[in-house]
Design a protein around this motif. Structure first.
Motif, PDB file in Angstrom:
ATOM      1  N   UNK A  86     -12.271  -2.325  -8.029  1.00  0.00           N
ATOM      2  CA  UNK A  86     -11.192  -2.856  -7.181  1.00  0.00           C
ATOM      3  C   UNK A  86     -10.753  -1.806  -6.187  1.00  0.00           C
ATOM      4  N   UNK A  87     -10.150  -2.242  -5.091  1.00  0.00           N
ATOM      5  CA  UNK A  87      -9.517  -1.289  -4.186  1.00  0.00           C
ATOM      6  C   UNK A  87      -8.015  -1.549  -4.149  1.00  0.00           C
ATOM      7  N   UNK A  88      -7.612  -2.689  -3.627  1.00  0.00           N
ATOM      8  CA  UNK A  88      -6.166  -2.900  -3.439  1.00  0.00           C
ATOM      9  C   UNK A  88      -5.506  -3.569  -4.637  1.00  0.00           C
ATOM     10  N   UNK A 134     -11.572 -13.768  -7.498  1.00  0.00           N
ATOM     11  CA  UNK A 134     -11.159 -12.376  -7.381  1.00  0.00           C
ATOM     12  C   UNK A 134     -10.440 -11.997  -8.683  1.00  0.00           C
ATOM     13  N   UNK A 170     -12.693  -6.525   5.226  1.00  0.00           N
ATOM     14  CA  UNK A 170     -11.458  -5.947   4.683  1.00  0.00           C
ATOM     15  C   UNK A 170     -11.757  -4.770   3.766  1.00  0.00           C
ATOM     16  N   UNK A 171     -12.716  -4.978   2.868  1.00  0.00           N
ATOM     17  CA  UNK A 171     -13.024  -3.902   1.921  1.00  0.00           C
ATOM     18  C   UNK A 171     -13.675  -2.728   2.641  1.00  0.00           C
ATOM     19  N   UNK A 207       0.828  -1.214   0.000  1.00  0.00           N
ATOM     20  CA  UNK A 207       0.000   0.000   0.000  1.00  0.00           C
ATOM     21  C   UNK A 207       0.863   1.266   0.000  1.00  0.00           C
ATOM     22  N   UNK A 214     -15.757 -15.530   2.576  1.00  0.00           N
ATOM     23  CA  UNK A 214     -17.164 -15.185   2.435  1.00  0.00           C
ATOM     24  C   UNK A 214     -18.007 -16.333   2.972  1.00  0.00           C
ATOM     25  N   UNK A 227     -16.847  -7.447   2.199  1.00  0.00           N
ATOM     26  CA  UNK A 227     -15.982  -8.103   3.170  1.00  0.00           C
ATOM     27  C   UNK A 227     -15.586  -7.016   4.163  1.00  0.00           C
ATOM     28  N   UNK A 261      -4.374 -11.951   4.191  1.00  0.00           N
ATOM     29  CA  UNK A 261      -4.986 -10.959   3.326  1.00  0.00           C
ATOM     30  C   UNK A 261      -6.260 -11.297   2.603  1.00  0.00           C
ATOM     31  N   UNK A 262      -6.646 -12.555   2.484  1.00  0.00           N
ATOM     32  CA  UNK A 262      -7.743 -12.857   1.561  1.00  0.00           C
ATOM     33  C   UNK A 262      -9.034 -13.117   2.329  1.00  0.00           C
ATOM     34  N   UNK A 263     -10.046 -12.263   2.160  1.00  0.00           N
ATOM     35  CA  UNK A 263     -11.253 -12.383   2.970  1.00  0.00           C
ATOM     36  C   UNK A 263     -12.059 -13.645   2.658  1.00  0.00           C
ATOM     37  N   UNK A 290     -14.831  -9.353  -6.703  1.00  0.00           N
ATOM     38  CA  UNK A 290     -15.228 -10.750  -6.891  1.00  0.00           C
ATOM     39  C   UNK A 290     -16.241 -10.898  -8.024  1.00  0.00           C
ATOM     40  N   UNK A 295      -5.799  -8.962  -3.877  1.00  0.00           N
ATOM     41  CA  UNK A 295      -6.539 -10.089  -3.292  1.00  0.00           C
ATOM     42  C   UNK A 295      -7.004  -9.846  -1.878  1.00  0.00           C
ATOM     43  N   UNK A 296      -6.872  -8.613  -1.416  1.00  0.00           N
ATOM     44  CA  UNK A 296      -7.112  -8.344  -0.014  1.00  0.00           C
ATOM     45  C   UNK A 296      -8.557  -7.970   0.312  1.00  0.00           C
ATOM     46  N   UNK A 297      -9.267  -7.348  -0.635  1.00  0.00           N
ATOM     47  CA  UNK A 297     -10.570  -6.801  -0.237  1.00  0.00           C
ATOM     48  C   UNK A 297     -11.756  -7.599  -0.761  1.00  0.00           C
ATOM     49  N   UNK A 298     -11.597  -8.297  -1.866  1.00  0.00           N
ATOM     50  CA  UNK A 298     -12.722  -9.069  -2.382  1.00  0.00           C
ATOM     51  C   UNK A 298     -13.768  -8.234  -3.094  1.00  0.00           C
ATOM     52  N   UNK A 299     -13.500  -6.941  -3.254  1.00  0.00           N
ATOM     53  CA  UNK A 299     -14.451  -6.070  -3.948  1.00  0.00           C
ATOM     54  C   UNK A 299     -14.623  -6.452  -5.409  1.00  0.00           C
ATOM     55  N   UNK A 313      -2.881 -14.504   2.195  1.00  0.00           N
ATOM     56  CA  UNK A 313      -2.766 -14.083   0.805  1.00  0.00           C
ATOM     57  C   UNK A 313      -1.831 -15.039   0.066  1.00  0.00           C
TER      58      UNK A 313
END
Lengths: 469, 282
Positions: B216-218, B236, A258-259, A173, A243, A256, A239-241, B227, B221-225, A399
């Motif tokens: 997407x955000x990151x 993802x 995370x998001x 990041x 569901x 998620x 790192x990987x959410x 998907x 693979x971190x946020x799942x947005x 992740x």
């Protein structure tokens, strides 16, 4: 000291729930010197100090509490930093009630010492006085790379820098701090005042931060070795959410955690539209899960303007994995807890937006592998909650990026990197610790791993053949 | 900070930018993307890497102005800087010698189809291109595609240039002409186009790959947005894609999710247009 006083904890002043639930500023206000000394004076200074054994990094707790009691909180902070480089963070986010405070002798007859509050106090006093940078260590000429700038990576880097290593931290990041920045909200852990200050401290120790760099993509671990790095510490986090894998989960308005938290904390969506990252502002929000991340999400939803926030958890109150303080704060702020319910289906309108979540009602059965009583469905008992936003906070998987792009790393069936008691992976020169090894755990456990791994790295660099025989 | 080397508008609201990003340029393979944050206040947005020059350390991006962040990005002038460029991200295109490959780009999707077509050509495939736009002005990268494709069809919806009609119509004719002797179809463009291409090639049993561009955000693979439903499973796009077997993709679900922030995007873009963002310091 009177007996009653000895067993009564000095409460930490907090902002009123009705005020704080509308903004992102920190909730606890911290001890004044007077309150801190009063609390520190309760400590029995036990010779066998069970609290020290209860701490994953074995802070000399009676030692630092004595310094506070004697009126030298700055010395107390420095004393803590002998074993824990990030007291301002741990004082705020450690689950003390299951660690140091759980084994406090006072807990047998009353309230344990508020060790976390005192740790936080010492760190604040040191920050106010101006943190002294320790004299630079003599460079030893050895290069080490740290992957990830979360608690494990920061701790490992700090330890190595103090020993004279040339340390570079790689962060994916644009801000260093990992979960401390993207995950834990501002109202629980202030970013500029606390996290950025700790990062600056590491910079002063000589640690370099390379941001916006995804190890495994921008640069691989093998390329780091090609560039002359002698050892690598992987602290890339969980790192990987995960569901729920139920119908409707891809409706608009299902996040998620995370998001949800990354948009809010890292991308500052709560300051939209000045900051461009949008976030859905639900009026009736359901958060699925019972851990700290679920509490953080629920309290964030309130601050983003929700009228009602429902926390849906499949076990009972007793099994909630979150810190007591977070559960307490969430309740105070008006989060409604619905226990023993397990989501089965998400309902959506014609445009695909969330309208409700259907849950199976549960009861507690026999204990499972974790020792907690297993939730069992009650036949035919369902409950539906009308909501317009859902946050899924049921955990993360590691992740896969680094395991996928690094040959020879032994990976468990859960996708975590396998290490031994010295945090050595199956590849010579590569160490790993934190959530990428354990799966989702706590900040302090990650820090403990970073610290021990730093010692192993030191041992390895000085005698490379010995440690990988 | 990433210096903008050049910037030119290649179609209405479509800007090509050459950007210094040496670490990305040296690593990047066809099909991969970067996540860009132009200014401190901006969103993180994914953009396909159209081309790269490792020697000069530059990458080429093609950006369609659709909201605040793309407006902020495309307003950055040569000599000025983009704040963050992260990558290369995503799995590279699976490239091998398939035989005859038809590469389809709809509108700004051609910016994604082009690097994939280039990679396929370099691997020894016979590459046919089909690119299209609403009208002549919206057809991009025609010269670039023409120079690498063994055959190129250009379509416009209004018939102002090339063949009148959609890219799908052109593909249908190619399938008929060859009696289906096409080994692979790659399609990138608006969702209705990719869905239509997918439906057409499914009928003829032609393996088809699409490159998806969800929110997407990151990008790691971190946020799942991002998907998407592929073959009934959640994938993802950032780490499992962005390219997927078109015949397995749930396009309707993706279309739905892309609308999630429609109103908020308008609001942010309005704020952007009245000019609150600040330039990156040099």
């Amino acid at each position: 000291m009177a007996k009653q006083e000895r067993f009564k904890r000095t409460p930490m002043p907090e902002r009123a729930p009705e005020e704080r639930r509308n903004d992102f500023m920190e909730v606890p206000l911290g001890y004044s010197t007077e309150l801190a000394v009063a609390e520190a004076s309760r400590c029995l200074q036990c010779k066998n100090s069970p609290c020290v054994a209860g701490c994953p990094v074995e802070i000399d707790i009676p030692g630092f509490i004595k310094l506070i009691r004697d009126g030298d909180p700055v010395a107390a902070a420095r004393h803590i930093k002998l074993t824990n480089t990030l007291p301002a963070i741990c004082g705020r986010v450690c689950p003390q009630e299951t660690q140091c405070e759980a084994v406090c002798v006072l807990a047998k007859k009353g309230a344990p010492i508020a060790i976390g509050n005192l740790e936080r106090f010492a760190a604040s006093m040191e920050a106010a006085a101006g943190v002294e940078t320790p004299p630079a260590a003599e460079p030893n000429g050895h290069k080490v790379a740290v992957v990830g700038s979360g608690p494990a990576g920061l701790t490992c880097a700090g330890e190595l820098a103090r020993r004279g290593y040339d340390v570079t931290i790689y962060e994916a990041f644009h801000v260093p701090g990992g979960v401390l920045v993207y995950g834990i909200p501002e109202f629980r852990l202030p970013k500029d005042e606390v996290v950025a200050a700790e990062v600056d401290f590491l910079r002063k120790l000589g640690v370099r931060f390379v941001l916006n760099t995804v190890i495994g993509r921008t640069v691989t671990i093998d390329e780091l070795f090609d560039r002359g790095v002698e050892a690598v510490f992987v602290g890339s986090g969980a790192g990987a959410p995960m569901f729920l894998d139920i119908p409707g989960e891809n409706a608009i308005g299902v996040y998620s955690a995370n998001e949800y938290l990354t948009r809010t904390n890292l991308m500052k969506a709560y300051r939209f539209p000045k900051f461009r990252t949008p976030i859905a502002r639900g009026k009736r929000v359901a958060v699925i899960g019972g851990g700290n991340v679920a509490m953080d999400s629920a309290r964030t939803a309130l601050r983003l303007g929700a009228d009602t926030v429902l926390l849906l958890y499949r076990r009972s109150e007793k099994e909630l994995p979150a810190r007591l303080a977070e559960i307490h704060h969430a309740r105070e702020e008006g989060v409604e807890f619905h226990l023993l319910v397990s989501p089965t289906r998400i309902l959506e309108d014609a445009e695909g937006r969330v309208t409700a979540i259907e849950c199976q009602k549960m009861e507690l059965g026999e204990p499972d592998d974790s020792g907690r009583r297993r939730p069992v469905p009650i036949d035919g008992a369902f409950e539906t909650f009308d909501v317009d936003l859902i946050v899924v906070a049921i955990g993360n998987r590691p992740n896969p990026l680094i395991p996928q792009t690094t040959d020879g790393l032994k990976i468990s069936r859960w996708g975590t990197i396998e290490v031994d008691d010295k945090f050595r992976t199956s590849r010579q020169g590569i160490f790993a610790g934190g959530d990428i090894v354990t799966g989702a755990a706590t900040v302090i456990e990650a820090m403990g791993a970073g610290r021990t791994a730093a010692r192993s790295i030191d041992e390895y660099v000085n005698d490379p053949e010995h440690l990988w025989k | 900070m990433h210096n903008v080397v050049s910037r030119d508008e290649i179609a209405p609201s479509v800007v090509r930018m050459v950007v210094e990003a040496p670490a990305v340029a040296s690593k990047r393979l066809p099909g991969q993307f970067v996540v860009v944050r132009p200014l401190e206040v901006s969103e993180r947005i994914p953009l396909t890497i159209v081309d790269s020059e490792p020697a000069s350390g530059t990458i080429t991006l093609i950006v369609q102005v659709v909201g605040a962040t793309t407006r902020e990005l495309t307003s950055i002038q040569p000599g000025e800087n983009i704040l963050d460029v992260v990558g290369p991200l995503g799995r590279p295109t699976h490239i091998e010698k398939f035989g005859r490959v038809v590469s389809i780009g709809g509108g700004v999707g051609t910016a994604v189809a082009f690097p994939i077509a280039k990679g396929m050509k370099e691997a020894g495939n016979e590459v046919w291109g089909v690119i299209g736009g609403r009208s002549r002005d919206f057809v991009i990268l025609e010269d670039e595609m023409r120079s690498l494709c063994d055959r190129l069809v250009v379509t416009t919806d209004d018939g102002s240039y090339g063949v009148k009609g959609f890219v799908t119509d052109a593909l249908r004719r190619l399938i008929e002409e060859t009696s289906g002797a096409i080994d692979l179809v790659l399609a990138v463009g608006p969702l209705p186009m990719m869905k239509a291409v997918s439906a057409l090639t499914r009928e003829h049993g032609i393996h088809t790959v699409v490159s998806l561009n969800p929110i997407m955000v990151d990008g790691t693979g971190m946020c799942g947005g991002c998907r998407v439903e592929v073959g009934g499973e959640i994938k993802f796009a950032c780490v499992d894609g962005p390219e997927f077997d078109a015949h397995l993709v749930d396009f309707d679900n993706l279309a739905k999710r892309l609308r999630a922030y429609h109103d908020m995007e308008q609001q942010a873009d309005h704020q952007c247009k009245i000019g609150l963002a600040t330039r990156n310091k040099q």
